[in-house]
Write a protein that holds these residues in place. Structure first.
Motif, PDB file in Angstrom:
ATOM      1  N   THR A   1       0.819  -1.216   0.000  1.00 53.99           N
ATOM      2  CA  THR A   1       0.000   0.000   0.000  1.00 53.99           C
ATOM      3  C   THR A   1       0.856   1.270   0.000  1.00 53.99           C
ATOM      4  N   LEU A   2       2.166   1.133   0.272  1.00 57.83           N
ATOM      5  CA  LEU A   2       3.062   2.301   0.300  1.00 57.83           C
ATOM      6  C   LEU A   2       3.419   2.723  -1.126  1.00 57.83           C
TER       7      LEU A   2
ATOM      8  N   ARG B   1       8.219   2.511   0.131  1.00 57.37           N
ATOM      9  CA  ARG B   1       8.526   1.076   0.265  1.00 57.37           C
ATOM     10  C   ARG B   1      10.028   0.837   0.133  1.00 57.37           C
ATOM     11  N   GLU B   2      10.669   1.510  -0.805  1.00 62.50           N
ATOM     12  CA  GLU B   2      12.107   1.344  -1.018  1.00 62.50           C
ATOM     13  C   GLU B   2      12.891   1.839   0.201  1.00 62.50           C
TER      14      GLU B   2
ATOM     15  N   ARG C   1       1.805   4.929   7.648  1.00 61.22           N
ATOM     16  CA  ARG C   1       0.862   4.148   6.804  1.00 61.22           C
ATOM     17  C   ARG C   1       0.856   2.666   7.221  1.00 61.22           C
ATOM     18  N   LEU C   2       2.049   2.132   7.479  1.00 63.54           N
ATOM     19  CA  LEU C   2       2.135   0.731   7.911  1.00 63.54           C
ATOM     20  C   LEU C   2       1.413   0.520   9.244  1.00 63.54           C
ATOM     21  N   ARG C   3       1.625   1.454  10.178  1.00 64.73           N
ATOM     22  CA  ARG C   3       0.973   1.366  11.479  1.00 64.73           C
ATOM     23  C   ARG C   3      -0.541   1.345  11.319  1.00 64.73           C
ATOM     24  N   ASP C   4      -1.066   2.241  10.493  1.00 64.50           N
ATOM     25  CA  ASP C   4      -2.501   2.295  10.287  1.00 64.50           C
ATOM     26  C   ASP C   4      -3.017   1.033   9.593  1.00 64.50           C
ATOM     27  N   CYS C   5      -2.265   0.526   8.617  1.00 59.78           N
ATOM     28  CA  CYS C   5      -2.682  -0.667   7.873  1.00 59.78           C
ATOM     29  C   CYS C   5      -2.678  -1.899   8.776  1.00 59.78           C
TER      30      CYS C   5
END
Length: 194
Positions: free
Chosen positions: A142-143, A148-149, A185-189
């Protein structure tokens, strides 16, 4: 002509154990002393062959001789000799001791095996780990490509922020911003609360 050589006590000294057992049955201590002297050695020898432990052998032999004293009234001459009866008692008692020791060792082994049983289910642990990995992979997709990189280089390859900036040829502040936004974003996902 030569006389034969006899080993052991003279025939007149061999006690009549059957008659003595009748006296022992009514509580005659002197009769028991004579029976004891006649059977104690063979009893200890038999018990030692079964148990192989001198200390336990002496203990079991003593138990057998006490049993002879207490149960002398049960002896029946028609069923066999006194020596055969006493040796049967000794053999049974020695075998019981061996079985008891084996049962105790088996119990200890089972208890030790229970102590070694893992406190958690390994299969469930592996499944949970795989599910978590798959969720992280899904959330990484989703990033943005740049986020993501940056996250992959910093967290999966273990590079410092400065090394990520040099490798991507971007300013250090840009890398820090991408990482911060990507981690949010990762935390929310993943549904992790701050």
């Amino acid at each position: 002509m030569k006389e034969p050589v006899r080993i052991g006590p003279p025939p007149s000294a061999v006690p009549d154990l059957e008659a003595l057992m009748g006296q022992v049955a009514v509580g005659d201590r002197d009769a028991f002393t004579t029976v004891y002297d006649a059977v104690a050695g063979p009893v200890l020898g038999l018990v030692r062959r079964v148990l192989r432990d001198p200390a336990q052998s002496e203990e079991v032999a003593q138990e057998v001789l006490v049993e002879v004293w207490r149960t002398a009234a049960r002896y029946r001459p028609a069923k066999g000799t006194v020596m055969a009866w006493v040796m049967t008692l000794a053999h049974r008692r020695a075998v019981d001791r061996v079985r008891s020791a084996q049962a105790a060792a088996d119990r200890e082994e089972r208890a030790a095996l229970l102590d070694r049983t893992p406190a958690f289910d390994e299969v469930a642990e592996q499944v949970e780990t795989r599910l978590e990995r798959e969720q992280v992979r899904r959330c990484l997709r989703t990033l943005t490509e740049l986020q993501r990189e940056s996250v992959s280089l910093a967290y999966y390859r273990g590079l410092a922020y400065r090394e990520v900036a040099e490798l991507l040829s971007v300013p250090l502040g840009t890398v820090k911003t991408r990482l911060r936004d990507g981690l949010i974003r990762l935390r929310d996902c993943l549904g992790v609360s701050a």
